[in-house]
Design an enzyme around this catalytic site. Structure first.
Site, PDB file in Angstrom:
ATOM      1  N   GLY A  51       0.792  -1.222   0.000  1.00  0.00           N
ATOM      2  CA  GLY A  51       0.000   0.000   0.000  1.00  0.00           C
ATOM      3  C   GLY A  51       0.824   1.271   0.000  1.00  0.00           C
ATOM      4  O   GLY A  51       0.499   2.231  -0.707  1.00  0.00           O
ATOM      5  N   ASN A 141      -5.218 -10.477   4.406  1.00  0.00           N
ATOM      6  CA  ASN A 141      -5.965 -11.628   4.922  1.00  0.00           C
ATOM      7  C   ASN A 141      -7.070 -12.019   3.951  1.00  0.00           C
ATOM      8  O   ASN A 141      -7.625 -11.182   3.224  1.00  0.00           O
ATOM      9  CB  ASN A 141      -6.533 -11.354   6.318  1.00  0.00           C
ATOM     10  CG  ASN A 141      -7.658 -10.340   6.298  1.00  0.00           C
ATOM     11  OD1 ASN A 141      -8.816 -10.689   6.097  1.00  0.00           O
ATOM     12  ND2 ASN A 141      -7.331  -9.059   6.481  1.00  0.00           N
ATOM     13  N   CYS A 196      -3.357 -34.918  18.497  1.00  0.00           N
ATOM     14  CA  CYS A 196      -2.506 -35.916  19.154  1.00  0.00           C
ATOM     15  C   CYS A 196      -1.029 -35.663  18.840  1.00  0.00           C
ATOM     16  O   CYS A 196      -0.151 -35.910  19.664  1.00  0.00           O
ATOM     17  CB  CYS A 196      -2.918 -37.328  18.748  1.00  0.00           C
ATOM     18  SG  CYS A 196      -2.846 -37.631  16.977  1.00  0.00           S
TER      19      CYS A 196
END
Length: 664
Positions: A51, A141, A196
């Site tokens: 930007g 994002n 796990c």
């Protein structure tokens, strides 16, 4: 900042240019009419790495009416090495306002309007977007990108997308009805790891980082009511005693040093011993070593651990365990003893200097104390499992999913954005290009331009193709569809769900007497709703803010595979995330599920997992030995990705066989 980037190969320049020279030379390579530029009204979304370069290039290229929309972003110290419009004195201020003021100093005759607000605010609706001739994205994002894409489609305003990561970059053009939209192609599935693996059998440092950040940090300092897999360990320990209590809860009469040691011994000692009791697990694995605080940090040393009087900083985020302990270099790899001291000191500082935040904290890569805590915890766990330790700088990069930005890449991409914006303003459709900046040059060129594709007829966003949802309508609730499908997968912000003419749910500005009805509906099983949802039902889902509407065909299904389909539902017909090579073996269902049973993390440890291509599988390379060689080199990347500005990655699967090379 620029000295290590081989930018001279991009434009065959004899020496390294400044960022201004580079981005302007890129933009000036497109011949344009002054009237096209001066009369254009441009919306720029984002003022970060891309930007800043883009705003400067637009201003110096003759654009006179520029609007900047920033998603509530403020300037941080880490921005200063590449976002050159900002200075140390600007830290904490609005990026939009400071960027505007900086550019007006050298172009005082133009109009720059800055908005410091959330791009999803109702004020920035379709009517707001309709006033612009083109929208230029420099976001970091996926959620915000999808939102802007939908507003541009609804407003019929062209969108120029962009992204960079390290030496790699991309610019793509999206025009309604003429090219594919941003969501026509698959977007990334972050690397996921079974719980796990994270909790019991870590084999990589990133596993330890995920454990420290998403489990331990969240359990100790975050929302106490949130589900956390450390609860299992905690209850195991508690169940062995007569008084059942949560080990992670600090008692009123418990000193902070005593509490810190209790936590240390529980997670690095007792939990490891508990894991070792399962002999089957370790038949073909290296057995971990329990670590207790008394073994690495004698109690009398722990009591002298740190000097809290040294931390009088007014900014809470500047409180540092390293400073308290006199440790200065973030690139030093700490020993287990040093990591233990940092761990205990960081925990102490959180509970003494930032006690008001306990229970509401979430990990932030710009929070020094949080990074120190996670680094220390991850390293101690890594030492227990025989995994090489990392320094704070490396750990911060992994924890924040950071691929460090290169300012010159941002400059090159900004120039390419302006080139495409000018083509859009001239309505020069035949000249539109999606351009990819490669790390390895071909014919001394790093840019790979390709023609954009037509809209994907299967895209539910721009082609309104119905979706299918396989779900057990006798077990699943309406809130499962809202949270796991409508919001998480379809990216709707303020959804409305209808079954024929019956309104089942609506978010946003709702009348008070309807709120209770909708909340009650969320908790009901689908088949028991006032207008029952069963196999064959067609749900209509809308988002008025995005002006997006799609239909979902419900297919009843009794059973689901707990491992491959942990959500208990499968969405078909949408542009699914692309599984990484590691995850392809873990899930082969047609739909993609979101589950608490896996932990997501972006792994940036391996260079060969970061590359760049587009989803361009429709074209073949011409017979050209140099181009083929470049393609072969790039194929060495196992996972090819299209990248976002700064920290996040958007992954697209494909290979360079899809590229048709054209010179700018």
């Amino acid at each position: 900042m620029f000295f290590y980037f081989k930018v001279s190969t991009i434009l065959l320049l004899p020496r390294l240019p400044t960022s201004t020279q580079l981005s302007l030379s890129m933009a000036s390579s497109s011949f344009h009419s002054t009237a096209d530029i001066k009369g254009a009204k441009v919306l720029m979304v984002g003022a970060g790495g891309i930007g800043c370069e883009l705003l400067k290039t637009l201003a110096l290229s003759g654009f006179c009416d520029i609007h900047i929309l920033i998603d509530m972003d403020t300037i941080e110290v880490s921005n200063l090495n590449r976002q050159f419009l900002f200075r140390q004195s600007h830290v904490g201020q609005s990026k939009a306002k400071v960027a505007r003021d900086a550019v007006l100093k050298f172009r005082p005759d133009i109009s720059i309007t800055a908005y410091h607000a959330n791009v999803k605010d109702p004020d920035f609706n379709v009517d707001f977007f309709k006033q612009f001739n083109v929208v230029l994205n420099g976001l970091d994002n996926l959620d915000a990108r999808r939102h802007v894409n939908r507003l541009c489609l609804a407003a019929d305003v062209p969108l120029v997308e962009s992204g960079t990561t390290g030496f790699l970059g991309q610019v793509t053009v999206h025009v309604k009805g003429k090219t594919e939209c941003y969501e026509c192609q698959p977007k990334p599935a972050p690397k996921t790891y079974p719980v796990c693996t994270i909790t019991s059998t870590p084999s990589k440092f990133v596993h330890c980082i995920v454990w420290a950040k998403d489990l331990l940090f969240a359990k100790l300092l975050g929302d106490k009511n949130q589900e956390n897999d450390l609860n299992v360990r905690s209850s195991d320990a508690a169940s062995s005693s007569k008084n059942v209590e949560d080990v992670f809860e600090r008692r009123k009469d418990e000193g902070i040093e005593q509490y810190g040691r209790k936590i240390f011994d529980h997670v690095f000692g007792y939990n490891i011993e508990l894991a070792l009791s399962n002999e089957e697990t370790w038949k073909n694995r290296n057995r971990p070593k329990p670590i207790y605080s008394k073994d690495v940090l004698p109690e009398e040393l722990a009591l002298r651990n740190g000097n809290m009087d040294n931390n009088h900083a007014s900014d809470e985020l500047s409180v540092s365990a390293m400073a308290s302990l006199g440790m200065k270099n973030p690139q030093d790899i700490w020993s287990v003893k040093e990591n233990s001291r940092i761990f205990l000191e960081a925990l102490k500082l959180f509970f003494t200097k930032r006690e008001k935040e306990i229970g509401n904290l979430s990990f932030d890569k710009d929070d020094q104390l949080a990074v120190e805590f996670v680094t220390a915890a991850a390293n101690i766990r890594a030492a227990s499992f025989g995994i090489p330790l990392h320094n704070l700088f490396e750990a911060k990069g992994i924890a924040g999913n950071i691929v460090h930005a290169v300012a010159t890449t941002n400059a090159a991409i900004a120039g390419l954005i302006v080139i495409e914006a000018i083509k859009v303003l001239r309505n020069d459709i035949k000249s539109y290009r999606m351009t990819y900046c490669l790390e390895h040059p071909s014919r001394n060129m790093l840019l790979m331009p390709v023609e954009p594709f037509e809209p994907n007829k299967s895209c539910y966003v721009c082609s309104e193709t119905p979706l299918s949802l396989e779900i057990n309508t006798n077990r699943s609730k309406l809130k499962d569809i809202v949270e796991k499908i409508v919001k998480a997968k379809l990216g709707m912000s303020l959804p409305l769900i209808m079954n024929a003419s019956s309104l089942l749910y609506e978010a946003g500005d709702v009348e008070d007497d309807m709120i209770a009805i909708y909340e009650a509906n969320l908790e009901k099983v689908l088949a028991e709703l006032p207008s029952p949802v069963t196999g064959g039902t067609m749900l209509t889902v809308e988002d008025y803010q995005q002006e997006l509407k799609c239909n979902i065909n419900i297919k009843h299904r009794e059973e689901f595979d707990d491992e491959k389909e942990p959500d208990g539902m499968v969405l078909l017909g949408w542009t699914q995330p692309v599984p990484t090579a590691e995850n392809k073996n873990k899930s082969d269902s047609n739909g993609a599920s979101t589950s608490d049973a896996t932990m997501a993390a972006a792994e940036s440890e391996k260079d060969d997992e970061i590359g760049i291509v587009s989803p361009l599988k429709k074209r073949k390379l011409p017979v050209d030995s140099d181009i083929s060689k470049a393609a072969a080199e790039t194929k060495n990347h196992k996972q090819l990705q299209v990248i976002d500005d700064e920290d996040d990655l958007v992954v697209l699967e494909g290979n360079l066989d899809g590229f048709k090379k054209r010179r700018l």
